[in-house]
Design a protein around this motif. Structure first.
Motif, PDB file in Angstrom:
ATOM      1  N   MET A 187      -1.030  -7.433  -8.645  1.00 17.70           N
ATOM      2  CA  MET A 187       0.377  -7.042  -8.753  1.00 17.70           C
ATOM      3  C   MET A 187       0.706  -5.949  -7.733  1.00 17.70           C
ATOM      4  O   MET A 187       1.782  -5.964  -7.125  1.00 17.70           O
ATOM      5  N   GLN A 188      -0.211  -5.018  -7.528  1.00 11.81           N
ATOM      6  CA  GLN A 188      -0.006  -3.952  -6.555  1.00 11.81           C
ATOM      7  C   GLN A 188       0.128  -4.542  -5.145  1.00 11.81           C
ATOM      8  O   GLN A 188       0.989  -4.138  -4.377  1.00 11.81           O
ATOM      9  N   LYS A 189      -0.759  -5.483  -4.808  1.00 12.89           N
ATOM     10  CA  LYS A 189      -0.704  -6.118  -3.485  1.00 12.89           C
ATOM     11  C   LYS A 189       0.606  -6.874  -3.304  1.00 12.89           C
ATOM     12  O   LYS A 189       1.229  -6.804  -2.252  1.00 12.89           O
ATOM     13  N   ASP A 190       1.007  -7.606  -4.349  1.00 10.18           N
ATOM     14  CA  ASP A 190       2.247  -8.381  -4.271  1.00 10.18           C
ATOM     15  C   ASP A 190       3.464  -7.485  -4.088  1.00 10.18           C
ATOM     16  O   ASP A 190       4.441  -7.890  -3.464  1.00 10.18           O
ATOM     17  N   SER A 191       3.403  -6.261  -4.600  1.00 10.26           N
ATOM     18  CA  SER A 191       4.550  -5.367  -4.496  1.00 10.26           C
ATOM     19  C   SER A 191       4.803  -4.932  -3.046  1.00 10.26           C
ATOM     20  O   SER A 191       5.892  -4.485  -2.705  1.00 10.26           O
ATOM     21  N   LEU A 192       3.796  -5.073  -2.173  1.00  7.90           N
ATOM     22  CA  LEU A 192       3.949  -4.695  -0.768  1.00  7.90           C
ATOM     23  C   LEU A 192       4.367  -5.863   0.119  1.00  7.90           C
ATOM     24  O   LEU A 192       4.834  -5.659   1.232  1.00  7.90           O
ATOM     25  N   LYS A 193       4.200  -7.081  -0.367  1.00  6.65           N
ATOM     26  CA  LYS A 193       4.492  -8.261   0.455  1.00  6.65           C
ATOM     27  C   LYS A 193       5.946  -8.253   0.902  1.00  6.65           C
ATOM     28  O   LYS A 193       6.861  -8.073   0.104  1.00  6.65           O
ATOM     29  N   GLY A 194       6.132  -8.457   2.206  1.00  3.50           N
ATOM     30  CA  GLY A 194       7.481  -8.528   2.764  1.00  3.50           C
ATOM     31  C   GLY A 194       8.153  -7.184   2.990  1.00  3.50           C
ATOM     32  O   GLY A 194       9.220  -7.132   3.586  1.00  3.50           O
ATOM     33  N   ARG A 195       7.548  -6.103   2.532  1.00  2.00           N
ATOM     34  CA  ARG A 195       8.135  -4.770   2.726  1.00  2.00           C
ATOM     35  C   ARG A 195       7.737  -4.217   4.078  1.00  2.00           C
ATOM     36  O   ARG A 195       6.681  -4.525   4.611  1.00  2.00           O
ATOM     37  N   GLN A 196       8.590  -3.382   4.607  1.00  2.00           N
ATOM     38  CA  GLN A 196       8.309  -2.680   5.858  1.00  2.00           C
ATOM     39  C   GLN A 196       8.230  -1.193   5.563  1.00  2.00           C
ATOM     40  O   GLN A 196       8.948  -0.681   4.713  1.00  2.00           O
ATOM     41  N   PHE A 197       7.340  -0.539   6.286  1.00  2.00           N
ATOM     42  CA  PHE A 197       7.251   0.913   6.238  1.00  2.00           C
ATOM     43  C   PHE A 197       7.711   1.463   7.575  1.00  2.00           C
ATOM     44  O   PHE A 197       7.408   0.895   8.615  1.00  2.00           O
ATOM     45  N   LYS A 198       8.408   2.577   7.522  1.00  2.00           N
ATOM     46  CA  LYS A 198       8.590   3.387   8.720  1.00  2.00           C
ATOM     47  C   LYS A 198       7.456   4.405   8.678  1.00  2.00           C
ATOM     48  O   LYS A 198       6.722   4.489   7.696  1.00  2.00           O
ATOM     49  N   LEU A 199       7.301   5.163   9.732  1.00  2.70           N
ATOM     50  CA  LEU A 199       6.211   6.122   9.837  1.00  2.70           C
ATOM     51  C   LEU A 199       6.179   7.074   8.637  1.00  2.70           C
ATOM     52  O   LEU A 199       5.119   7.328   8.061  1.00  2.70           O
ATOM     53  N   LYS A 200       7.330   7.552   8.232  1.00  2.00           N
ATOM     54  CA  LYS A 200       7.429   8.490   7.104  1.00  2.00           C
ATOM     55  C   LYS A 200       6.961   7.827   5.807  1.00  2.00           C
ATOM     56  O   LYS A 200       6.272   8.441   4.996  1.00  2.00           O
ATOM     57  N   ASP A 201       7.329   6.547   5.605  1.00  3.73           N
ATOM     58  CA  ASP A 201       6.913   5.815   4.399  1.00  3.73           C
ATOM     59  C   ASP A 201       5.396   5.651   4.371  1.00  3.73           C
ATOM     60  O   ASP A 201       4.763   5.830   3.330  1.00  3.73           O
ATOM     61  N   LEU A 202       4.836   5.289   5.531  1.00  4.11           N
ATOM     62  CA  LEU A 202       3.389   5.094   5.617  1.00  4.11           C
ATOM     63  C   LEU A 202       2.653   6.415   5.380  1.00  4.11           C
ATOM     64  O   LEU A 202       1.630   6.454   4.711  1.00  4.11           O
ATOM     65  N   SER A 203       3.196   7.483   5.899  1.00  6.11           N
ATOM     66  CA  SER A 203       2.609   8.803   5.699  1.00  6.11           C
ATOM     67  C   SER A 203       2.589   9.158   4.211  1.00  6.11           C
ATOM     68  O   SER A 203       1.580   9.629   3.688  1.00  6.11           O
ATOM     69  N   LYS A 204       3.694   8.915   3.555  1.00  2.00           N
ATOM     70  CA  LYS A 204       3.793   9.214   2.119  1.00  2.00           C
ATOM     71  C   LYS A 204       2.795   8.365   1.339  1.00  2.00           C
ATOM     72  O   LYS A 204       2.139   8.849   0.421  1.00  2.00           O
ATOM     73  N   LEU A 224       4.413  -3.704   8.836  1.00  2.00           N
ATOM     74  CA  LEU A 224       4.430  -4.633   7.717  1.00  2.00           C
ATOM     75  C   LEU A 224       3.500  -4.024   6.666  1.00  2.00           C
ATOM     76  O   LEU A 224       2.290  -3.869   6.897  1.00  2.00           O
ATOM     77  N   ALA A 225       4.068  -3.644   5.540  1.00  6.64           N
ATOM     78  CA  ALA A 225       3.363  -2.825   4.548  1.00  6.64           C
ATOM     79  C   ALA A 225       2.035  -3.425   4.097  1.00  6.64           C
ATOM     80  O   ALA A 225       1.005  -2.749   4.132  1.00  6.64           O
ATOM     81  N   SER A 226       2.041  -4.661   3.667  1.00  2.50           N
ATOM     82  CA  SER A 226       0.823  -5.265   3.100  1.00  2.50           C
ATOM     83  C   SER A 226      -0.300  -5.333   4.126  1.00  2.50           C
ATOM     84  O   SER A 226      -1.449  -4.989   3.838  1.00  2.50           O
ATOM     85  N   LYS A 227       0.009  -5.751   5.338  1.00  2.56           N
ATOM     86  CA  LYS A 227      -1.016  -5.872   6.384  1.00  2.56           C
ATOM     87  C   LYS A 227      -1.505  -4.503   6.834  1.00  2.56           C
ATOM     88  O   LYS A 227      -2.682  -4.332   7.150  1.00  2.56           O
TER      89      LYS A 227
END
Length: 110
Positions: free
Chosen positions: A28-45, A88-91
């Protein structure tokens, strides 16, 4: 002579909670990231790695070769100063988990 004591125990689970298997939760955690994008700030958080360190990591030529969307990867690099990185968040999370030791190596930038 061994003695055995059998006990039946009821543990109440609050109505706002559910019990699921760990594997199901992780899926479920992995699926929650599918298709989402992170910006640098999101990835840092998400990772706890500063935006400056993330920039250094993902700008290393050997890393960029693997992850640049222009080379079949999952990171869109800024086209000009002020443009955002897009991940791409999941990858990205999968890549960091898989390559963590290599990403954290000090020294060579190749």
């Amino acid at each position: 002579m061994n003695q055995t004591l059998e006990i039946e125990l009821a543990i109440p689970i609050p109505s706002d909670s559910i019990l699921i298997k760990r594997a199901e939760y992780e899926d479920m955690q992995k699926d929650s990231l599918k298709g989402r994008q992170f910006k640098l700030k999101d990835l840092s958080k998400r990772t706890g790695i500063s935006t400056g360190e993330l920039t250094k990591l993902f700008d290393k030529p050997r890393i960029k070769k693997m992850v640049d969307v222009e080379k079949g990867g999952f990171v869109v690099y800024p086209e000009k100063q002020g443009s955002p990185y897009l991940f791409l968040a999941s990858k990205t999370i999968e890549f960091i988990d898989t390559h963590f030791p290599d990403l954290m190596k000090k020294g060579t930038s190749k």
